[in-house]
Design a protein around this motif. Structure first.
Motif, PDB file in Angstrom:
ATOM      1  N   ASN A 198       2.811  -2.151   4.492  1.00 44.84           N
ATOM      2  CA  ASN A 198       1.969  -0.446   4.422  1.00 44.84           C
ATOM      3  C   ASN A 198       2.942   0.678   4.734  1.00 44.84           C
ATOM      4  O   ASN A 198       4.055  -0.034   5.461  1.00 44.84           O
ATOM      5  CB  ASN A 198       1.279  -0.503   5.452  1.00 44.84           C
ATOM      6  N   CYS A 208      -6.251  -3.839   1.744  1.00 39.54           N
ATOM      7  CA  CYS A 208      -5.742  -5.171   2.349  1.00 39.54           C
ATOM      8  C   CYS A 208      -7.227  -5.902   3.221  1.00 39.54           C
ATOM      9  O   CYS A 208      -7.854  -7.164   3.084  1.00 39.54           O
ATOM     10  CB  CYS A 208      -5.563  -4.076   4.012  1.00 39.54           C
ATOM     11  N   ILE A 210       1.805  -8.427   3.563  1.00 43.41           N
ATOM     12  CA  ILE A 210       1.862  -6.698   3.455  1.00 43.41           C
ATOM     13  C   ILE A 210       2.300  -5.865   4.647  1.00 43.41           C
ATOM     14  O   ILE A 210       2.796  -6.022   5.136  1.00 43.41           O
ATOM     15  CB  ILE A 210       0.100  -7.128   4.520  1.00 43.41           C
ATOM     16  N   VAL A 266      -5.337   1.777   3.023  1.00 44.40           N
ATOM     17  CA  VAL A 266      -5.075   1.231   3.325  1.00 44.40           C
ATOM     18  C   VAL A 266      -5.670  -0.505   3.308  1.00 44.40           C
ATOM     19  O   VAL A 266      -5.776  -1.662   3.364  1.00 44.40           O
ATOM     20  CB  VAL A 266      -4.180   1.361   4.601  1.00 44.40           C
ATOM     21  N   THR A 269       5.180  -2.410   8.331  1.00 50.87           N
ATOM     22  CA  THR A 269       5.056  -1.019   7.592  1.00 50.87           C
ATOM     23  C   THR A 269       6.660  -0.628   7.466  1.00 50.87           C
ATOM     24  O   THR A 269       7.848  -1.458   8.333  1.00 50.87           O
ATOM     25  CB  THR A 269       4.237   0.059   8.991  1.00 50.87           C
ATOM     26  N   LYS A 309      -1.373   8.688   9.776  1.00 53.88           N
ATOM     27  CA  LYS A 309       0.447   7.673   9.917  1.00 53.88           C
ATOM     28  C   LYS A 309       0.719   6.951  10.538  1.00 53.88           C
ATOM     29  O   LYS A 309       0.768   5.819  10.624  1.00 53.88           O
ATOM     30  CB  LYS A 309       1.705   8.336   9.737  1.00 53.88           C
ATOM     31  N   VAL A 316      -2.100   4.015  10.560  1.00 49.56           N
ATOM     32  CA  VAL A 316      -1.310   2.939   9.839  1.00 49.56           C
ATOM     33  C   VAL A 316      -0.941   1.722  10.506  1.00 49.56           C
ATOM     34  O   VAL A 316      -1.039   0.502  10.398  1.00 49.56           O
ATOM     35  CB  VAL A 316      -0.803   3.701   8.049  1.00 49.56           C
ATOM     36  N   ASN A 346       0.597  -0.852  -0.004  1.00 55.57           N
ATOM     37  CA  ASN A 346      -0.417   0.315  -0.182  1.00 55.57           C
ATOM     38  C   ASN A 346       1.022   1.083  -0.259  1.00 55.57           C
ATOM     39  O   ASN A 346       1.172   1.743   1.071  1.00 55.57           O
ATOM     40  CB  ASN A 346      -0.635   0.385   1.490  1.00 55.57           C
ATOM     41  N   THR A 379      -1.271  -2.037  10.954  1.00 54.63           N
ATOM     42  CA  THR A 379      -1.052  -2.944   9.847  1.00 54.63           C
ATOM     43  C   THR A 379      -0.404  -4.414  11.725  1.00 54.63           C
ATOM     44  O   THR A 379      -0.343  -5.522  11.033  1.00 54.63           O
ATOM     45  CB  THR A 379       0.211  -2.676  10.229  1.00 54.63           C
TER      46      THR A 379
END
Length: 257
Positions: free
Chosen positions: A143, A126, A141, A122, A188, A165, A168, A91, A172
């Motif tokens: 991110n 997902c 994944i 995101v 991440t 952020k 995110v 992502n 994650t």
């Protein structure tokens, strides 16, 4: 040399520019079959053409608005029909954050578009790709968070960006928890200041702002998209098969001090 991503199917968002473009190109060079997407059809086509010229072709669906569930589903359906699985989801796509000082931010025109452009997209990718990742049994994944998930900024008004952020980063970790039983890893990458059209537009890579950021960057330079792409290669590859729930700063040392 052995191609580190040979045999893997990788889905990458935001391939039209910046980090998404370089991740897609680097993945293809490392042997992955890449299916990208971008809201900017011309930019996505330019990336596809660059990959073809390099002899490492990729494919793309465009335009795709990653904040619209139907668009994301359409992209994922192409991957389902073509491959039946996804081994990697990156992502990298994002919408430029709207900035305003605390106490002056407009909820409808600044806060909400930033959160949608950094968090919703995101989640949607997902969520829609989850069955394909489960079908892989060894999926990754990746991110993109940010150093802004860990610290504020004196140079720029970053309230919504920091919130997005940070979300995110936390999302994650839960994806890693939920994905573990299905062989889905989730990590991440937190870039520092990276040269791109978006950061140039924000006047962050030149002038006083850049100088202030460089002053706390241990390696003395602004990042480039390939710095992030190489980290993504590691996290996409089997080299990181026992790595999940982690965060990888690619920031020249900003978070070290």
């Amino acid at each position: 040399m052995v191609e580190r991503l040979s045999g893997k199917v990788a889905m990458v968002t935001g391939i039209g520019s910046g980090m998404g473009r370089q991740v897609a190109l680097r993945f293809a060079a490392e042997g992955a079959e890449v299916l990208g997407c971008d809201i900017d059809a011309d930019a996505a086509k330019a990336t596809v053409e660059a990959a073809a010229e390099a002899g490492t072709p990729i494919d793309s669906v465009q335009p795709v608005d990653l904040t619209v569930s139907g668009d994301v589903r359409r992209w994922v359906d192409v991957a389902r029909e073509r491959f039946g699985r996804a081994d990697v989801l990156v992502n990298a796509g994002a919408i430029a954050p709207r900035t305003a000082p605390s106490g002056e931010m407009d909820f409808e025109t600044q806060w909400r578009p930033t959160i949608a452009g950094e968090v919703d997209l995101v989640f949607l990718a997902c969520n829609e790709a989850w069955p394909l990742l489960r079908a892989s049994g060894r999926a990754s994944i990746i991110n993109l968070a940010s150093v802004s998930a860990f610290r504020g900024s004196r140079q720029m008004a970053m309230l919504a960006h920091c919130a997005g952020k940070g979300a995110v980063l936390s999302m994650t970790k839960q994806l890693a928890v939920d994905g573990g039983p299905h062989g889905i890893r989730a990590n991440t990458i937190s870039p520092g200041l990276v040269r791109s059209a978006m950061t140039a537009e924000a006047e962050a890579v030149d002038g006083d702002r850049a100088e202030a950021i460089l002053a706390r960057t241990l390696l003395g330079r602004i990042g480039v998209p390939d710095d992030v792409a190489w980290c993504a290669v590691y996290l996409a590859s089997d080299e990181s098969s026992w790595v999940t729930g982690g965060n990888f700063p690619v920031d020249g040392g900003v978070l070290a001090v």
